[in-house]
Design an enzyme around this catalytic site. Structure first.
Site, PDB file in Angstrom:
ATOM      1  N   LYS A  80       0.831  -1.076   0.123  1.00 19.68           N
ATOM      2  CA  LYS A  80       0.063  -0.259  -0.153  1.00 19.68           C
ATOM      3  C   LYS A  80       1.002   1.420   0.028  1.00 19.68           C
ATOM      4  CE  LYS A  80      -3.715   2.021   3.091  1.00 19.68           C
ATOM      5  NZ  LYS A  80      -4.410   1.805   3.940  1.00 19.68           N
ATOM      6  N   SER A 155      -8.983   2.719   3.369  1.00 23.67           N
ATOM      7  CA  SER A 155      -8.121   3.272   2.544  1.00 23.67           C
ATOM      8  C   SER A 155      -7.343   2.231   1.635  1.00 23.67           C
ATOM      9  CB  SER A 155      -7.024   4.076   3.497  1.00 23.67           C
ATOM     10  OG  SER A 155      -6.454   3.320   4.230  1.00 23.67           O
ATOM     11  N   SER A 179      -9.443   0.355   7.845  1.00 28.50           N
ATOM     12  CA  SER A 179      -9.147   0.351   6.196  1.00 28.50           C
ATOM     13  C   SER A 179      -8.538  -1.191   6.006  1.00 28.50           C
ATOM     14  CB  SER A 179      -7.903   1.274   6.388  1.00 28.50           C
ATOM     15  OG  SER A 179      -8.643   2.638   6.413  1.00 28.50           O
TER      16      SER A 179
END
Length: 466
Positions: A80, A155, A179
């Protein structure tokens, strides 16, 4: 309904990460074939989904020729875009400064890649991870592969979209308010937020006044998630909690399960409540005891968490120019980030009290789990909205209210530091996955994984390519 996936009869097939490892170890495919398949799949779906923040396929091919050791040696993945990976820029989901490559791996990436995983690049997130939907006004949205008119969440949206679509079998995710669990719920994946301190973390994550962010992965199977934590423990082991160990099957103990659909101020809607109650009946059929219970959430939790969350935004904007140099442009931030920073600035006098009350939640959670083994809630309060519902160009107050109507269950574990897992046990009337969330006491990921194995066997979840 526009469904997008890249599953085919190539070297990856429809295998999870453990299945890919088995195939590699049996000599049925080579690491280069597996990596090339993942690259081709990412190129097939990545642009449609808007999931890739940065790619370095040449690096992945080089590593395939000389892979590092580890159980997952040769398995392709993504990190990520809010952790440091050597040679890759870290943009935190924004375009507010010019990209520059990290000089070295951060603490998380060092542990993550030591398991043998080969990174193809980095995945997109909402700006700084503040919104539960990645819909950047200039960079565009990340779309759910089950239906591209809907958000993939946030996210960790990019990671979840690519795993769900079959580009890679496992990807990094992290969770500061849900997230890992939110995109897992939306995209039909397994998403475990571990206990605070379970895995190695970059300094910026672990040095917060309340370290609410936890790193982990999103996967398509319980065994992949269990295998990742087993292997991660060989690299980094917290001595403050019991090890997870090598979990490969359901547990035998029957559990006391606390059922709650009331959430934090906003409860689940009628459809999601009914789906959660169906999951409760499944647990009862399996011999567990389900008891309706109130969550250990004080009346001030929502406002205290919002202020703490907003303070993180204020800190990022205050230090933006000094950290990123002249290329940093405050005006490039979205309305949510800017609005959170304003909220924090106006209420900074309330912050010490908010932190004290939030820290107290850890003790309240410990007392709660003296009565119950596990909690059951929906992961999200309503079915997945379409792209545009959480468009960050909206008025800040409107956005925040919409956020709380949807994300009413996940933030608690970020404050208490306890583990929780989202499993794709339900399907909404839209045809999209709807996650169910199980929580446990400090350091008790093993209980959650054993229960996850059990319900995965009892109610196998839908497959996007079925």
């Amino acid at each position: 309904m526009s469904r997008v996936h890249a599953f085919s009869d190539d070297a990856l097939g429809d295998l999870d990460a453990v299945g890919v490892v088995d195939r590699l170890q049996a000599g049925e495919v080579s690491i280069r074939e597996v990596v090339d398949a993942a690259i081709a799949r990412t190129e097939q779906v990545g642009e449609t989904l808007g999931a890739v923040a940065y790619s370095d396929f040449n690096r992945a091919r080089r590593e395939a020729s000389s892979p590092r050791g580890g159980y997952f040696a040769g398995v392709p993945t993504f990190a990520k875009d809010n952790v440091e990976v050597a040679g890759m820029p870290t943009m935190q989901g924004t375009d507010a400064w010019a990209p520059r490559a990290a000089k070295k791996d951060g603490d998380f990436a060092r542990m993550f890649l030591a398991t043998g995983l080969i990174p193809l690049g980095k995945t997109r997130l909402s700006e700084y991870g503040f919104s539960p939907s990645c819909e950047h006004p200039r960079l565009g949205p990340v779309r759910c592969p089950w239906d591209t008119e809907h958000t993939a969440g946030a996210s960790s949206a990019g990671s979840a979209a690519l795993v769900a679509a079959g580009a890679v079998p496992i990807a990094h995710a992290n969770d500061g308010g849900g997230s890992i669990r939110i995109p897992a719920s939306i995209n039909g994946l397994v998403g475990l937020k571990p206990t605070r301190g379970r895995l190695a973390q970059d300094a910026q994550m672990r040095q917060q006044p309340i370290p609410i962010v936890a790193d982990g992965v999103v996967t398509r199977s319980v065994r992949d998630t269990a295998a990742f934590y087993r292997e991660a423990e060989l690299v980094f082991r917290s001595l403050e909690m019991p090890p997870i160990g090598d979990l490969t099957r359901p547990g035998r103990k029957r559990l006391r399960v606390a059922l709650n659909t009331a959430g934090v101020e906003h409860g689940a809607d009628a459809e999601v409540t009914a789906l959660t109650e169906q999951t409760a009946r499944l647990l009862e059929d399996l011999g567990h005891t389900v008891i309706e219970a109130e969550a250990p959430v004080p009346a001030t939790f929502r406002e205290d968490f919002l202020l703490y969350w907003a303070t993180l935004a204020l800190a990022l904007l205050t230090g933006g120019r000094s950290q990123h140099g002249r290329s940093w442009v405050r005006a490039n931030h979205d309305n949510l980030t800017l609005g959170l920073a304003r909220h924090a600035r106006r209420n900074v006098h309330r912050l010490p009290g908010a932190i004290i009350r939030l820290r107290r939640s850890t003790k309240e959670a410990a007392l709660f789990f003296e009565k119950y083994d596990v909690t059951l809630t929906p992961t999200l309060a309503t079915p997945t909205p379409k792209i545009g519902h959480l468009d960050p160009t909206q008025d800040y107050d409107t956005l925040v209210e919409k956020l709380y109507e949807w994300v009413a269950f996940t933030p608690l574990q970020n404050v208490t530091g306890t583990p929780a897992i989202s499993l794709p046990l339900a399907t909404a009337s839209t045809g999209l996955p709807q996650g169910m969330m199980f929580g446990a006491g400090w350091g008790r990921e093993a209980v959650l994984l054993e229960l996850a194995y059990e319900v995965e066997q009892a109610r196998p979840w839908a497959r996007i390519h079925a």
